[in-house]
Design an enzyme around this catalytic site. Structure first.
Site, PDB file in Angstrom:
ATOM      1  N   ASP A  20       0.856  -1.199   0.000  1.00 32.82           N
ATOM      2  CA  ASP A  20       0.000   0.000   0.000  1.00 32.82           C
ATOM      3  C   ASP A  20       0.885   1.240   0.000  1.00 32.82           C
ATOM      4  O   ASP A  20       1.657   1.445   0.932  1.00 32.82           O
ATOM      5  CB  ASP A  20      -0.881  -0.061   1.258  1.00 32.82           C
ATOM      6  CG  ASP A  20      -1.594   1.249   1.539  1.00 32.82           C
ATOM      7  OD1 ASP A  20      -1.796   2.049   0.601  1.00 32.82           O
ATOM      8  OD2 ASP A  20      -1.957   1.469   2.727  1.00 32.82           O
ATOM      9  N   ASP A  24      -1.955  -1.332  -3.766  1.00 29.64           N
ATOM     10  CA  ASP A  24      -2.226  -0.624  -5.025  1.00 29.64           C
ATOM     11  C   ASP A  24      -1.140  -0.930  -6.056  1.00 29.64           C
ATOM     12  O   ASP A  24      -0.141  -1.582  -5.749  1.00 29.64           O
ATOM     13  CB  ASP A  24      -2.347   0.889  -4.771  1.00 29.64           C
ATOM     14  CG  ASP A  24      -1.238   1.401  -3.873  1.00 29.64           C
ATOM     15  OD1 ASP A  24      -0.071   1.267  -4.269  1.00 29.64           O
ATOM     16  OD2 ASP A  24      -1.524   1.902  -2.755  1.00 29.64           O
ATOM     17  N   ASP A  35      -6.034 -10.646 -14.844  1.00 23.39           N
ATOM     18  CA  ASP A  35      -7.255 -11.438 -14.704  1.00 23.39           C
ATOM     19  C   ASP A  35      -8.299 -10.895 -15.659  1.00 23.39           C
ATOM     20  O   ASP A  35      -8.447  -9.670 -15.788  1.00 23.39           O
ATOM     21  CB  ASP A  35      -7.764 -11.272 -13.257  1.00 23.39           C
ATOM     22  CG  ASP A  35      -8.192 -12.573 -12.637  1.00 23.39           C
ATOM     23  OD1 ASP A  35      -9.098 -13.207 -13.192  1.00 23.39           O
ATOM     24  OD2 ASP A  35      -7.625 -12.933 -11.590  1.00 23.39           O
ATOM     25  N   ASP A  53     -11.076 -16.053 -15.662  1.00 21.11           N
ATOM     26  CA  ASP A  53     -11.859 -16.435 -14.492  1.00 21.11           C
ATOM     27  C   ASP A  53     -12.959 -17.435 -14.886  1.00 21.11           C
ATOM     28  O   ASP A  53     -13.642 -17.251 -15.896  1.00 21.11           O
ATOM     29  CB  ASP A  53     -12.495 -15.162 -13.901  1.00 21.11           C
ATOM     30  CG  ASP A  53     -13.134 -15.406 -12.558  1.00 21.11           C
ATOM     31  OD1 ASP A  53     -12.414 -15.800 -11.625  1.00 21.11           O
ATOM     32  OD2 ASP A  53     -14.367 -15.202 -12.442  1.00 21.11           O
ATOM     33  N   GLU A  93      -9.022 -20.655 -15.665  1.00 18.23           N
ATOM     34  CA  GLU A  93      -9.416 -21.216 -14.368  1.00 18.23           C
ATOM     35  C   GLU A  93     -10.515 -22.240 -14.621  1.00 18.23           C
ATOM     36  O   GLU A  93     -11.643 -21.867 -14.954  1.00 18.23           O
ATOM     37  CB  GLU A  93      -9.927 -20.114 -13.426  1.00 18.23           C
ATOM     38  CG  GLU A  93     -10.126 -20.662 -12.023  1.00 18.23           C
ATOM     39  CD  GLU A  93     -11.150 -19.909 -11.186  1.00 18.23           C
ATOM     40  OE1 GLU A  93     -11.194 -20.143  -9.975  1.00 18.23           O
ATOM     41  OE2 GLU A  93     -11.929 -19.118 -11.739  1.00 18.23           O
ATOM     42  N   HIS A 120      -5.964 -17.215  -4.178  1.00 19.29           N
ATOM     43  CA  HIS A 120      -6.766 -16.364  -3.308  1.00 19.29           C
ATOM     44  C   HIS A 120      -8.085 -17.004  -2.889  1.00 19.29           C
ATOM     45  O   HIS A 120      -8.890 -16.369  -2.208  1.00 19.29           O
ATOM     46  CB  HIS A 120      -7.022 -15.036  -4.029  1.00 19.29           C
ATOM     47  CG  HIS A 120      -7.808 -15.238  -5.287  1.00 19.29           C
ATOM     48  ND1 HIS A 120      -7.286 -15.893  -6.379  1.00 19.29           N
ATOM     49  CD2 HIS A 120      -9.074 -14.916  -5.614  1.00 19.29           C
ATOM     50  CE1 HIS A 120      -8.199 -15.949  -7.333  1.00 19.29           C
ATOM     51  NE2 HIS A 120      -9.296 -15.363  -6.890  1.00 19.29           N
ATOM     52  N   ASP A 121      -8.322 -18.233  -3.328  1.00 12.71           N
ATOM     53  CA  ASP A 121      -9.546 -18.941  -2.936  1.00 12.71           C
ATOM     54  C   ASP A 121      -9.251 -20.110  -1.989  1.00 12.71           C
ATOM     55  O   ASP A 121     -10.185 -20.796  -1.561  1.00 12.71           O
ATOM     56  CB  ASP A 121     -10.252 -19.511  -4.180  1.00 12.71           C
ATOM     57  CG  ASP A 121     -10.715 -18.433  -5.156  1.00 12.71           C
ATOM     58  OD1 ASP A 121     -11.068 -17.331  -4.699  1.00 12.71           O
ATOM     59  OD2 ASP A 121     -10.713 -18.694  -6.380  1.00 12.71           O
TER      60      ASP A 121
END
Ligand code: NOJ
Length: 543
Positions: free
Chosen positions: A22, A30, A100, A202, A272, A336-337
């Site tokens: 950040d 960011d 993504d 995705d 994915e 991230h899942d």
């Protein structure tokens, strides 16, 4: 001579932008933060490509996987100038950038959907999947949302239902309408023109559903749809709500777009695809005869199988046997899942997993923070943010999305925010588990990842050599050989908490070049290799 491409020889590193670094002091990562950390990625760690989870304008109902504008940057993450700088700075360091792309659904706040839902006659009505209620009233069929409940939402104003395979704030785009293909492919060109090297697509297989919207049949066995029990969603066989055969034509065209874009700097795609039937999964590579599809359909098998030597070996052998010679393998252990490796298997086995990921034949994808051994952070129910977890107990993903741990200082060096309250809490272990401390420690997880990446880079056998499984080893060990030309590596992984002797690998002499504990390099001179509890080793074999 086969010419290997960067997406075959390189290591991919996934960044979840909210949690990487950040620079504005608001407690959320960011793009400028990512730019500042490129030297770490290129030099300290040595990866070759980054994949960025969505940074698009979004109401953040699903933390960016609900896209409001496919061709811009959310002000929270920066702007298009920052993105251009990120590309330039990454390329200067030989890092490729994969972004993504979310084709199955947009946000319900996307101007396309606002128009689409405004009236039955709107020209964009058919850009989304709309259907009438059943005769007696109620949802058009029995399809379920991955995030819980029906996949249909009634639009009071127009009296029809729209489909949302995920949140109701994520309406599904209608890929049977050629206009959608046209406008979505334009978004691909937009990013290609900005220098993007690849796309992670995705839920790629969801975009085509049964055109007749037939009911899914019940699942008598309650077989798992994903790799973990998923409540009501597992009560159906998801035959009609995703993965219709027509999906392959879309990805053939998508591939032609990418392949036709630039001969000098080939672009790539990684899909994915949560399909665990090998024969169905492999179709997403396409074929040279019918047309190629994804360069890499993500291989999630090692997330699904139990962390046991036999199961892992079987998964690798099956992949090796199902892939046609021209198709390139890949492996994913986390994202991230999913839960973090150290929390799933314990720290020692997470080190064994690092060896496996970085020595198998195929492109490895590392999730940010795995290289320092970050763990899941248990977040009290009242503080959880992830809508999946809020709707389907046990599926919360906040735990694996916590801020990157850079140092032992304030906010772990992730942010200068003057007050507490990062977007998600830091792991309590950050004073010990962080980049700065581990970088100086010869036995750390970071050192292990760095050495493995270096070794892979320096070895033709590890990068692109053949894989051969060694039989006749203890059941709780996985042992294999990677070989190319004159070079041979033996990889021996002990999944058990006890010592194991490997003495049947067919060679007499060699040298251990790396142990998961980073404390030994020693000669092998009698065709025997002793593994300590939970130890993995890489050895070069004299031939
Ligand atoms: C898969 C992504 O990995 C996940 O984070 C997201 O919630 C769903 N697709 C919906 O876009």
């Amino acid at each position: 001579m086969v010419e290997y491409q960067w997406w075959q020889t390189g290591v991919i590193y996934q960044i979840y932008p909210r949690s990487f670094s950040d620079t504005t002091g608001n407690g959320i990562g960011d793009l400028r933060g990512i730019i500042q950390k490129l030297d770490y990625l290129a030099q300290t760690l040595g990866i070759d490509a980054i994949w960025l989870s969505p940074f698009y304008p979004s109401p953040m109902a699903d933390f960016g996987y609900d896209v409001e504008d496919y061709c811009n940057v959310h002000p929270m993450f920066g702007n298009l100038d920052d993105f251009d700088k990120l590309i330039i700075n990454a390329h200067e360091r030989d890092i490729r950038v994969i972004i993504d792309w979310v084709p199955n659904h947009s946000s319900d706040q996307h101007p396309w959907f606002k128009e689409s839902r405004s009236s039955l006659e709107n020209p964009k009505r058919d850009w989304y999947v709309w259907a009438d209620p059943t005769v007696g009233g109620g949802a058009p069929n029995n399809w379920l949302s991955v995030f819980g409940g029906s996949a249909w939402e009634l639009d009071q104003k127009t009296g029809q239902y729209y489909l949302h395979s995920f949140l109701k704030e994520q309406p599904d785009l209608n890929w049977r309408n050629p206009e959608i293909k046209r406008v979505m492919f334009e978004t691909i060109r937009f990013w290609l023109d900005r220098g993007v090297d690849g796309f992670r697509v995705d839920v790629a297989h969801y975009i085509m559903k049964d055109p007749d919207l037939r009911d899914n049949p019940p699942s008598p066995s309650g077989a798992l749809t994903f790799h973990r029990p998923h409540g009501e969603y597992d009560s159906q066989i998801h035959l009609y709500d995703k993965g219709h055969e027509d999906v392959h034509q879309v990805y053939r065209e998508f591939r032609s777009l990418l392949d036709g874009y630039s001969k000098e700097s080939p672009r790539m795609s990684v899909g994915e695809i949560h399909i665990f039937e090998w024969q169905d999964w492999v179709k997403y590579y396409g074929s040279p005869e019918a047309g190629l599809e994804f360069h890499l359909p993500f291989n999630f098998t090692l997330l699904k199988v139990p962390w046991q030597a036999k199961a892992v070996r079987k998964a690798v052998d099956e992949l090796e046997s199902v892939l046609p010679g021209w198709a390139w393998p890949n492996y994913v252990f986390g994202n991230h899942d999913e839960g973090r490796l150290a929390s799933r298997f314990g720290v020692e086995q997470a080190r064994v997993a690092a060896i496996l990921l970085l020595t198998l034949r195929g492109t490895p994808t590392i999730y940010y923070g795995e290289e320092i051994g970050m763990t899941d952070v248990e977040i009290p129910p009242e503080d959880q943010l992830d809508p999946f977890g809020l709707q389907v107990p046990g599926w919360g993903r906040d735990r694996c999305r916590t801020p990157m741990q850079w140092n032992s200082g304030r906010h772990a060096g992730f942010s200068d925010k003057p007050d507490p309250g990062l977007w998600l809490p830091l792991s309590e272990d950050y004073r010990r588990v962080n980049v700065e401390s581990e970088n100086e420690c010869p036995g750390s997880m970071l050192t292990l990842y760095r050495e493995l990446i270096l070794l892979r880079k320096s070895s033709l056998a590890l990068r692109q050599g053949k894989y051969r499984n060694v039989n006749s080893v203890p059941d709780d060990c996985f042992v294999y050989i990677r070989e190319a030309a004159e070079e041979k590596y033996l990889i021996a992984l002990n999944f058990s908490p006890d010592r194991r002797l490997i003495n049947n690998f067919g060679y007499q002499e060699g040298k251990i070049v790396l142990s998961s504990l980073l404390d030994r390099t020693e000669l092998i001179d009698s065709g025997e290799l002793s593994l300590r509890p939970n130890e993995g080793v890489v050895a070069i074999i004299n031939t």
